[in-house]
Write a protein that holds these residues in place. Structure first.
Motif, PDB file in Angstrom:
ATOM      1  N   ASP A  79       0.837  -1.203   0.000  1.00 26.72           N
ATOM      2  CA  ASP A  79       0.000   0.000   0.000  1.00 26.72           C
ATOM      3  C   ASP A  79       0.872   1.253   0.000  1.00 26.72           C
ATOM      4  O   ASP A  79       0.626   2.208  -0.746  1.00 26.72           O
ATOM      5  N   THR A 107      -3.258   2.498  -9.789  1.00 24.22           N
ATOM      6  CA  THR A 107      -4.644   2.441  -9.334  1.00 24.22           C
ATOM      7  C   THR A 107      -4.932   3.492  -8.263  1.00 24.22           C
ATOM      8  O   THR A 107      -4.079   3.788  -7.412  1.00 24.22           O
ATOM      9  N   ARG A 108      -6.118   4.076  -8.303  1.00 31.14           N
ATOM     10  CA  ARG A 108      -6.494   5.108  -7.343  1.00 31.14           C
ATOM     11  C   ARG A 108      -6.676   4.513  -5.948  1.00 31.14           C
ATOM     12  O   ARG A 108      -7.259   3.445  -5.795  1.00 31.14           O
ATOM     13  N   VAL A 109      -6.203   5.209  -4.941  1.00 33.58           N
ATOM     14  CA  VAL A 109      -6.333   4.740  -3.565  1.00 33.58           C
ATOM     15  C   VAL A 109      -7.063   5.783  -2.735  1.00 33.58           C
ATOM     16  O   VAL A 109      -7.085   6.966  -3.068  1.00 33.58           O
ATOM     17  N   GLY A 110      -7.665   5.320  -1.631  1.00 33.86           N
ATOM     18  CA  GLY A 110      -8.328   6.213  -0.694  1.00 33.86           C
ATOM     19  C   GLY A 110      -7.657   6.144   0.659  1.00 33.86           C
ATOM     20  O   GLY A 110      -6.444   5.987   0.767  1.00 33.86           O
ATOM     21  N   ARG A 116      -3.935  -4.974  -2.979  1.00 30.64           N
ATOM     22  CA  ARG A 116      -4.137  -4.558  -4.362  1.00 30.64           C
ATOM     23  C   ARG A 116      -3.124  -5.268  -5.254  1.00 30.64           C
ATOM     24  O   ARG A 116      -2.069  -5.689  -4.792  1.00 30.64           O
ATOM     25  N   VAL A 474     -17.606   3.990  -8.229  1.00 28.34           N
ATOM     26  CA  VAL A 474     -17.718   2.947  -7.201  1.00 28.34           C
ATOM     27  C   VAL A 474     -19.162   2.528  -6.966  1.00 28.34           C
ATOM     28  O   VAL A 474     -19.484   1.981  -5.920  1.00 28.34           O
ATOM     29  N   GLU A 494     -13.366   1.530  -3.016  1.00 20.36           N
ATOM     30  CA  GLU A 494     -12.454   1.839  -4.119  1.00 20.36           C
ATOM     31  C   GLU A 494     -12.977   1.203  -5.398  1.00 20.36           C
ATOM     32  O   GLU A 494     -13.528   0.098  -5.382  1.00 20.36           O
ATOM     33  N   GLN A 497     -12.132  -2.374  -6.304  1.00 17.51           N
ATOM     34  CA  GLN A 497     -12.911  -3.471  -5.737  1.00 17.51           C
ATOM     35  C   GLN A 497     -13.994  -3.912  -6.719  1.00 17.51           C
ATOM     36  O   GLN A 497     -14.250  -5.108  -6.874  1.00 17.51           O
ATOM     37  N   ASP A 545      -5.045  -3.121 -11.349  1.00 17.67           N
ATOM     38  CA  ASP A 545      -6.114  -2.294 -10.782  1.00 17.67           C
ATOM     39  C   ASP A 545      -7.184  -3.112 -10.061  1.00 17.67           C
ATOM     40  O   ASP A 545      -8.332  -2.685  -9.953  1.00 17.67           O
ATOM     41  N   VAL A 547      -8.580  -4.803  -6.538  1.00 19.10           N
ATOM     42  CA  VAL A 547      -8.468  -4.477  -5.115  1.00 19.10           C
ATOM     43  C   VAL A 547      -9.301  -5.454  -4.299  1.00 19.10           C
ATOM     44  O   VAL A 547     -10.383  -5.878  -4.724  1.00 19.10           O
TER      45      VAL A 547
END
Length: 567
Positions: A79, A107-110, A116, A474, A494, A497, A545, A547
């Motif tokens: 991560d 890949t976009r993360v929060g 991932r 999402v 995310e 997912q 990408d 998750v």
């Protein structure tokens, strides 16, 4: 294997040729410090960017094995590396023509720390998976700019983001140890007969309704009431204290804007770990917890909702209830029964997003509308049965009905974002002001009926394509000719997912949906394969990408596929 110099020469030769000629660069290239693998080349500058991998041997990457010696630590380090690459690539990436030209992105993360496919760490080395928008002028190859991207920018990004020697060792260690402590805490909940834990000092309010970062100004740190305070000694952090929510039925009450829903939201997302500084990094919840809400208009396929709803007009059965347009009450009943079928041990309910007639039927309404005219058995009459017979706990945010005092084991009042244990006071009020309402629905909860999905109802094809998947943010998946609306499934955080879930649906159909296995058996088998073989088992080539998701969200997606058919 070709060299980086050969890749550069090839890209220069392709300059100004048709964009489709980029396909010639697919393959592996040896750079001085790493191997670059181009797995998929986009066919158009406006198409999905090309998928690329970089592999660094550990002799170059240099990460100490203690940072990834367990699954928990490895996921945390991966991560961290994903975020590191994302930040550096964002600084260096620039527009280089039409469409996605010039893009270098991971890949976009929060705020959550999730497994991932964007980064993989082992004793052998580090693999980073990302996308590249190969540059174009119109629909002609911009070869010189492509050479700059692949042969200069990517090595610079790797040098600045994926080598231990250039990173902050203390920051990495803190990141890894925070995640490890959270995983350890979550594992202690069951033995301590708890369903959730919120540490003292946690910052639960978010920056805004669309920004999941912690509130910075005027944020009030969480402090447990003494009667609910518990202590743990974490592997890294040591002693930590906070509020433990016990198994059973818990009410969270209080006036409007005092933090009831904020607490429930933190508990809801406590099934995942969070990055240091999030404020909720040590908030942990039973990993099977499911947020339940009403969901008007959703489709339901063969769900036994009879514990909550029966005796429908015209004698319609609710033991295999199906509809293309559920009401608030039938959707909430189905959401609960589907979650139970998928294995939840904890239900989370906020009255603000629940169907009122599903939650409570007070004495006056019982007097006006006789039970033989009302098909709904309200949740208040089933919630304790669900716990005593199936061991499923419930946490409810409740501000409008004191009748729930009669069934609550624990009552927590929020006052200016601070919790107070008012269980004893609520019990005294319940004794003083007897509701006189009659319990409905019998002495037992009823049956949780397993279903067997049928393969013909799960069709990912569209037109000439055997599999056509499209993820929209999402909240929605394009699955073949159908759209799966997941906007009410609040524990998907995310977009990766959803990508993984959509591929897992296809995988489940191809391998396990055979008109014999139940839905819960199918979920277990799919999750077993992912655990043993990784997310690459779902794809034809390595993708960066995908998750981590839970079987509960996979079940939620399958249940919302309107073509689903079951035995």
């Amino acid at each position: 294997m070709a060299t980086s110099n050969q890749l550069e020469s090839l890209l220069l030769q392709l300059d100004d040729r048709s964009y489709k000629s980029y396909r010639d660069i697919k393959g592996s290239y040896q750079f001085p410090d790493f191997t670059l693998v181009i797995d998929r080349v986009q066919g158009d500058p406006f198409a999905s960017p090309s998928q690329v991998r970089v592999y660094l041997p550990q002799s170059v990457a240099g990460f100490p094995s203690e940072l990834y010696r367990t699954d928990s630590r490895a996921i945390a380090l991966e991560d961290y590396l994903t975020r590191s690459f994302d930040w550096v690539a964002g600084e260096m990436s620039c527009r280089r023509g039409t469409g996605n030209s010039g893009l270098i992105a991971i890949t976009r993360v929060g705020q959550s720390v999730l497994e991932r496919t964007s980064a993989l760490v082992s004793d052998q080395g580090v693999e980073i998976r990302f996308v590249v928008g190969l540059p174009a002028r119109g629909r002609r190859i911009s070869g010189r700019q492509a050479a700059e991207m692949l042969c200069q920018d990517i090595p610079d990004i790797i040098d600045q983001s994926i080598k231990y020697e250039v990173l902050d060792p203390a920051e990495i260690k803190h990141h890894v140890e925070t995640v490890e402590d959270a995983d350890w805490l979550r594992q202690q909940l069951g033995p301590r007969e708890l369903v959730a834990f919120i540490p003292n000092g946690a910052i639960l309010p978010r920056s805004s309704g669309v920004d999941d970062k912690p509130l910075q100004e005027d944020a009030i740190a969480f402090q447990s009431p003494k009667t609910l305070q518990v202590a743990f000694t974490c592997p890294n952090r040591g002693l930590i204290t906070g509020m433990g929510i016990p198994e059973g039925i818990t009410l969270i009450v209080g006036g409007g804007y005092h933090g009831k829903s904020t607490v429930l939201k933190a508990i809801e997302l406590g099934v995942y770990n969070h990055i240091p500084g999030d404020g909720r990094e040590l908030v942990v919840t039973n990993p099977t917890a499911v947020k339940i809400r009403a969901e008007d208009g959703r489709g339901i396929s063969g769900v036994d909702i009879s514990p909550f709803i029966n005796q429908l007009p015209q004698g319609r059965s609710t033991e295999k209830f199906s509809t293309t347009n559920a009401s608030g009450s039938t959707s909430q009943a189905a959401n609960i029964m589907e979650a139970l079928e998928a294995g939840t041990e904890l239900l989370l309910v906020d009255e603000d997003t629940a169907a009122t007639n599903f939650m409570i039927r007070d004495r006056r309404m019982q007097e006006l509308i006789a039970k033989d005219k009302e098909p709904i058995t309200p949740f208040i009459d089933k919630v304790q049965q669900l716990y005593t017979e199936y061991g499923v706990s419930t946490i409810l945010v409740m501000g409008g009905s004191g009748d729930y005092f009669d069934v609550a084991d624990t009552v927590i009042a929020m006052d200016n974002f601070q919790p107070q244990d008012v269980t004893e006071k609520a019990q005294l009020i319940a004794e003083k002001y007897f509701t006189e309402r009659s319990a409905e629905g019998g002495k037992h909860f009823g049956t949780i009926t397993p279903r067997v999905p049928l393969a013909h109802g799960i069709d990912p094809s569209r037109g000439r394509k055997a599999v056509k998947l499209k993820v929209r943010d999402v909240d929605e998946v394009g699955f073949g000719a159908e759209n799966i609306d997941l906007s009410a499934v609040e524990q998907i955080v995310e977009v990766g997912q959803l990508r993984a879930i959509s591929k897992a649906l296809v995988y489940a159909k191809e391998h396990y949906i055979d008109e014999r296995l139940t839905l819960s058996e199918i979920l277990a088998l799919v999750m077993r394969d992912i655990e043993e073989e990784g997310f690459d088992v779902l794809t034809f080539f390595p993708e960066g990408d995908l998750v981590q998701f839970r079987p509960l969200e996979l079940a939620a997606a399958l249940n919302r596929l309107r073509t689903l058919s079951v035995l």
